[in-house]
Motif scaffolding. Structure first.
Motif, mmCIF file in Angstrom:
data_model
loop_
_atom_site.group_PDB
_atom_site.id
_atom_site.type_symbol
_atom_site.label_atom_id
_atom_site.label_comp_id
_atom_site.label_asym_id
_atom_site.label_seq_id
_atom_site.Cartn_x
_atom_site.Cartn_y
_atom_site.Cartn_z
ATOM 1 N N GLY A 100 0.804 -1.222 0.000
ATOM 2 C CA GLY A 100 0.000 0.000 0.000
ATOM 3 C C GLY A 100 0.832 1.265 0.000
ATOM 4 O O GLY A 100 0.360 2.321 0.415
ATOM 5 N N LYS A 101 2.087 1.179 -0.458
ATOM 6 C CA LYS A 101 2.980 2.336 -0.417
ATOM 7 C C LYS A 101 3.123 3.031 -1.766
ATOM 8 O O LYS A 101 3.681 4.100 -1.855
ATOM 9 N N PHE A 102 2.669 2.353 -2.837
ATOM 10 C CA PHE A 102 2.884 2.876 -4.188
ATOM 11 C C PHE A 102 1.635 3.604 -4.667
ATOM 12 O O PHE A 102 0.576 3.001 -4.769
ATOM 13 N N VAL A 103 1.743 4.897 -4.932
ATOM 14 C CA VAL A 103 0.597 5.631 -5.459
ATOM 15 C C VAL A 103 0.648 5.600 -6.978
ATOM 16 O O VAL A 103 -0.279 5.165 -7.635
ATOM 17 N N THR A 104 1.762 6.074 -7.518
ATOM 18 C CA THR A 104 1.962 5.971 -8.958
ATOM 19 C C THR A 104 3.451 6.155 -9.245
ATOM 20 O O THR A 104 4.235 6.405 -8.323
ATOM 21 N N GLY A 105 3.803 6.029 -10.501
ATOM 22 C CA GLY A 105 5.201 6.187 -10.859
ATOM 23 C C GLY A 105 5.374 5.923 -12.331
ATOM 24 O O GLY A 105 4.445 5.409 -12.987
ATOM 25 N N GLN A 106 6.523 6.309 -12.862
ATOM 26 C CA GLN A 106 6.741 6.125 -14.279
ATOM 27 C C GLN A 106 8.221 6.235 -14.615
ATOM 28 O O GLN A 106 8.859 7.211 -14.224
ATOM 29 N N PRO A 107 8.751 5.252 -15.333
ATOM 30 C CA PRO A 107 10.094 5.459 -15.875
ATOM 31 C C PRO A 107 9.996 6.355 -17.107
ATOM 32 O O PRO A 107 8.937 6.450 -17.718
ATOM 33 N N LEU A 108 11.093 7.024 -17.443
ATOM 34 C CA LEU A 108 11.070 7.981 -18.553
ATOM 35 C C LEU A 108 11.994 7.530 -19.687
ATOM 36 O O LEU A 108 12.975 6.825 -19.447
ATOM 37 N N GLN A 109 11.686 7.977 -20.892
ATOM 38 C CA GLN A 109 12.589 7.765 -22.025
ATOM 39 C C GLN A 109 13.847 8.604 -21.804
ATOM 40 O O GLN A 109 13.825 9.562 -21.039
ATOM 41 N N PRO A 110 14.950 8.280 -22.477
ATOM 42 C CA PRO A 110 16.201 9.014 -22.250
ATOM 43 C C PRO A 110 16.067 10.519 -22.478
ATOM 44 O O PRO A 110 15.144 10.977 -23.145
ATOM 45 N N ILE A 111 17.026 11.237 -21.930
ATOM 46 C CA ILE A 111 16.937 12.704 -21.905
ATOM 47 C C ILE A 111 16.959 13.323 -23.298
ATOM 48 O O ILE A 111 16.417 14.404 -23.503
ATOM 49 N N ASP A 112 17.531 12.614 -24.297
ATOM 50 C CA ASP A 112 17.572 13.230 -25.638
ATOM 51 C C ASP A 112 16.199 13.237 -26.300
ATOM 52 O O ASP A 112 16.019 13.779 -27.389
ATOM 53 N N THR A 113 15.196 12.645 -25.634
ATOM 54 C CA THR A 113 13.829 12.711 -26.150
ATOM 55 C C THR A 113 13.065 13.883 -25.543
ATOM 56 O O THR A 113 11.900 14.087 -25.839
ATOM 57 N N ALA A 114 13.729 14.622 -24.628
ATOM 58 C CA ALA A 114 13.012 15.660 -23.880
ATOM 59 C C ALA A 114 12.885 16.953 -24.668
ATOM 60 O O ALA A 114 13.753 17.299 -25.467
ATOM 61 N N THR A 115 11.798 17.648 -24.425
ATOM 62 C CA THR A 115 11.568 18.967 -25.011
ATOM 63 C C THR A 115 11.150 19.895 -23.879
ATOM 64 O O THR A 115 10.411 19.490 -22.984
ATOM 65 N N THR A 116 11.639 21.123 -23.902
ATOM 66 C CA THR A 116 11.316 22.058 -22.836
ATOM 67 C C THR A 116 10.406 23.160 -23.371
ATOM 68 O O THR A 116 10.642 23.692 -24.452
ATOM 69 N N VAL A 117 9.395 23.465 -22.593
ATOM 70 C CA VAL A 117 8.433 24.504 -22.974
ATOM 71 C C VAL A 117 8.512 25.648 -21.975
ATOM 72 O O VAL A 117 8.571 25.421 -20.765
ATOM 73 N N ARG A 118 8.558 26.848 -22.438
ATOM 74 C CA ARG A 118 8.481 28.032 -21.587
ATOM 75 C C ARG A 118 7.490 29.003 -22.190
ATOM 76 O O ARG A 118 7.348 29.043 -23.424
ATOM 77 N N VAL A 119 6.846 29.792 -21.343
ATOM 78 C CA VAL A 119 5.995 30.859 -21.870
ATOM 79 C C VAL A 119 6.541 32.179 -21.366
ATOM 80 O O VAL A 119 6.681 32.372 -20.145
ATOM 81 N N ARG A 120 6.939 33.049 -22.266
ATOM 82 C CA ARG A 120 7.449 34.374 -21.912
ATOM 83 C C ARG A 120 6.696 35.394 -22.738
ATOM 84 O O ARG A 120 6.641 35.265 -23.980
ATOM 85 N N ASP A 121 6.180 36.407 -22.079
ATOM 86 C CA ASP A 121 5.394 37.440 -22.781
ATOM 87 C C ASP A 121 4.343 36.791 -23.677
ATOM 88 O O ASP A 121 4.211 37.143 -24.860
ATOM 89 N N ASP A 122 3.650 35.838 -23.101
ATOM 90 C CA ASP A 122 2.569 35.145 -23.811
ATOM 91 C C ASP A 122 3.039 34.336 -25.018
ATOM 92 O O ASP A 122 2.233 33.818 -25.783
ATOM 93 N N GLU A 123 4.328 34.258 -25.180
ATOM 94 C CA GLU A 123 4.827 33.508 -26.329
ATOM 95 C C GLU A 123 5.332 32.148 -25.863
ATOM 96 O O GLU A 123 6.037 32.054 -24.849
ATOM 97 N N VAL A 124 4.939 31.106 -26.566
ATOM 98 C CA VAL A 124 5.387 29.768 -26.205
ATOM 99 C C VAL A 124 6.749 29.513 -26.846
ATOM 100 O O VAL A 124 6.896 29.610 -28.058
ATOM 101 N N LEU A 125 7.739 29.227 -25.989
ATOM 102 C CA LEU A 125 9.088 28.967 -26.487
ATOM 103 C C LEU A 125 9.382 27.488 -26.320
ATOM 104 O O LEU A 125 9.249 26.952 -25.223
ATOM 105 N N ILE A 126 9.751 26.863 -27.405
ATOM 106 C CA ILE A 126 10.022 25.431 -27.349
ATOM 107 C C ILE A 126 11.481 25.199 -27.687
ATOM 108 O O ILE A 126 12.008 25.781 -28.639
ATOM 109 N N SER A 127 12.136 24.409 -26.834
ATOM 110 C CA SER A 127 13.546 24.148 -27.127
ATOM 111 C C SER A 127 13.886 22.697 -26.856
ATOM 112 O O SER A 127 13.127 21.966 -26.217
ATOM 113 N N ASP A 128 15.042 22.363 -27.318
ATOM 114 C CA ASP A 128 15.511 20.988 -27.248
ATOM 115 C C ASP A 128 16.059 20.693 -25.845
ATOM 116 O O ASP A 128 16.892 21.442 -25.344
ATOM 117 N N GLY A 129 15.571 19.632 -25.224
ATOM 118 C CA GLY A 129 16.140 19.130 -23.966
ATOM 119 C C GLY A 129 16.086 20.110 -22.808
ATOM 120 O O GLY A 129 15.642 21.250 -22.976
#
Lengths: 119, 408
Positions: free
Chosen positions: A40-69
């Motif tokens: 009864g200790k596990f709520v949820t969890g997930q392994p992740l794909q490697p870091i080179d599959t990651a994408t980063t999202v930021r919003v600045r001045d209402d603009e969505v900025l998407i970048s690699d990793g």
């Protein structure tokens, strides 16, 4: 009380594993989750794909900025997470110490924060 | 004895225990301290008329607990969100007071929890277990009071928010967690040992506090390594009057006037060491205490049983393979055999980066060069050591050694 256990390791360690070693590690993780669930200790969890599959999202001045990793170059990469239900930090640390990658990477344990009640 | 002075005595002996239990009952460090103070204030008012209760600590805990709950109720009423759950949780009419010592031990394990930064562990232990004020902790640790206060506040917040439990670890985890507690006590001792020079403004003796802590632990948790640490602290502290001359200058073990060693403290240290040796003869603190005991038993520096000391360092190195222990082992071998043998062992350590910037490594090499008659080698090594320490007494000691070489 809920704790998040963030699993970090150097992906190079995983990349250098044989098929068999990788298979065994995954099976060990499955068994670990089964045990945590039965306690009864596990709520949820997930392994992740490697870091080179990651994408980063930021919003600045209402603009969505998407970048690699992610920006920061760190020695160890986030590889997955567990949401655990533990009585206190000592129990959470004990459970985290049984997460298989703790042996070659590191597990960061953080208490989960509850959002304040909705207005 | 007047009631007031008896209350004073009770404060000195019981306040830490009362506070530890109140922390468990109230779940809040600051509230527990406030409630403990209020309970003593109530005692000062009531005991002269009613007489001192049979069990003063239990009375103080009950009174403090009631005050603490009053505070919680008032806060909640103020916030106007008194829920039924909270009401039920607060309903504890008779606090359990028969596990007071356990509470103190729990508090020690909480303050020395490895999830807190080591600086925070030190400050919190001095504040909560030794009952020093934040100002006293700051001045003893040579920190700004604001820095210390911030560390303590952050540590308490982490204890609360990460829910670091108030408990003595389970048997399985105890040895490791105990190491963390012993390390804090040893660091407190060393902090007092190394910062004692000429600092007469600090009237808190950290070495004394560390010994009190170790005694308390020995009483609460009879473990070989606890006895070993207590023995080590007593034996090292027994030399405190001989470590400095009248001018506050450093005196090495070899040159110390051994009649200044505190023989009573040495006897006490040896007694604790005997108890440690029965339980954990090969554990690190017990081994270090055995080394200190070997020095304590030597009537003169020449009588030192260096063969035994070399063996003990060897055993310690097997448990804790650190270059500093290897350094001490090399010096013991030099004293047992010849300076050249010691220098050979020291040369093997030269590859360690940390040891290269450790002034005692170069001071040890210099000393062995001097003993072997290589004055040029000694001079170079003393000069190297001199560039690596900022502490006044150590610098002056090395300078004196250099001057002595010129005279030779």
């Amino acid at each position: 009380m809920k704790y998040v256990a963030l699993v970090y390791y150097q992906e190079s360690i995983i990349n250098n594993m044989t098929e068999q070693e990788w298979h065994d590690l995954n099976q060990e993780c499955i068994a670990g989750v089964e045990k945590l669930t039965s306690q009864g200790k596990f709520v949820t969890g997930q392994p992740l794909q490697p870091i080179d599959t990651a994408t980063t999202v930021r919003v600045r001045d209402d603009e969505v900025l998407i970048s690699d990793g992610p920006f920061a170059e760190t020695k160890e990469q986030l590889a997955g997470f567990y949401l655990l239900d533990a009585n206190d930090l000592n129990e959470a640390l004990q459970l985290a110490s049984r997460i298989p990658p703790a042996r070659f990477g590191s597990i960061e344990v953080r208490p989960a924060r509850e959002l304040p009640p909705k207005d | 004895m007047t009631i007031a002075s008896r209350i004073d005595t009770i404060y000195q002996t019981e306040s830490r225990r009362v506070q530890a239990t109140l922390i468990r009952l109230l779940g809040d460090f600051d509230l527990a301290e406030e409630s403990m103070q209020e309970a003593f204030a109530a005692a000062v008012k009531q005991w002269p008329g009613q007489g001192i209760p049979d069990n003063p600590a239990a009375w103080l805990i009950k009174t403090g607990h009631r005050r603490g709950i009053d505070h919680i109720r008032r806060r909640q009423t103020a916030r106007d969100n008194l829920s039924h759950v909270a009401e039920n949780e607060l309903y504890t009419p008779e606090p359990n007071t028969d596990q007071i010592d356990d509470d103190l031990l729990r508090l020690i394990f909480t303050c020395c929890h490895p999830s807190l930064a080591i600086e925070a562990q030190l400050a919190l232990t001095l504040r909560e277990i030794c009952s020093l004020t934040t100002e006293q902790v700051a001045s003893a640790l040579l920190q700004k009071p604001t820095t210390t206060a911030q560390r303590i506040v952050r540590a308490k917040r982490k204890i609360r928010e990460a829910n670091i439990p108030y408990e003595v670890p389970e048997r399985k985890e105890l040895p490791q967690r105990l190491q963390s507690v012993l390390k804090v006590v040893y660091l407190i001792f060393n902090e007092g040992y190394s910062s004692s020079e000429g600092n007469t403004i600090v009237n808190i003796s950290l070495a004394g506090e560390a010994i009190r802590l170790a005694r308390l632990l020995a009483e609460l948790l009879p473990d070989g390594e606890v006895f070993g640490l207590l023995a080590l602290l007593l034996l090292q502290d027994s030399r405190r009057h001989a470590r400095q001359d009248a001018n506050g200058e450093l005196v090495t073990l070899e040159d110390q006037n051994r009649s200044l060693w505190d023989q009573e403290q040495i006897r006490s240290g040896l007694t604790w060491l005997d108890r440690a040796l029965e339980l954990t003869p090969a554990a690190p603190y017990t081994l270090q205490a055995s080394i200190a005991a070997t020095h304590a038993k030597a009537a003169t520096a020449l009588d030192t049983d260096w063969a035994r000391i070399a063996r003990l360092y060897q055993a310690l190195y097997q448990r804790q393979p650190s270059p500093v222990i290897a350094l001490n082992h090399a010096v013991a071998v030099a004293m047992r055999d010849t300076p050249e043998e010691g220098l050979k062992l020291l040369d093997q350590l030269a590859g360690h980066k940390a040891i290269q910037s450790y002034y005692l490594y170069h001071a040890a090499r210099a000393d062995l060069f001097r003993r072997s008659g290589d004055l040029a080698g000694a001079r170079t090594a003393y000069q190297r050591a001199l560039t690596l320490t900022q502490q006044g007494p150590e610098q002056r000691y090395l300078s004196r050694r250099l001057t002595a070489l010129d005279g030779a």
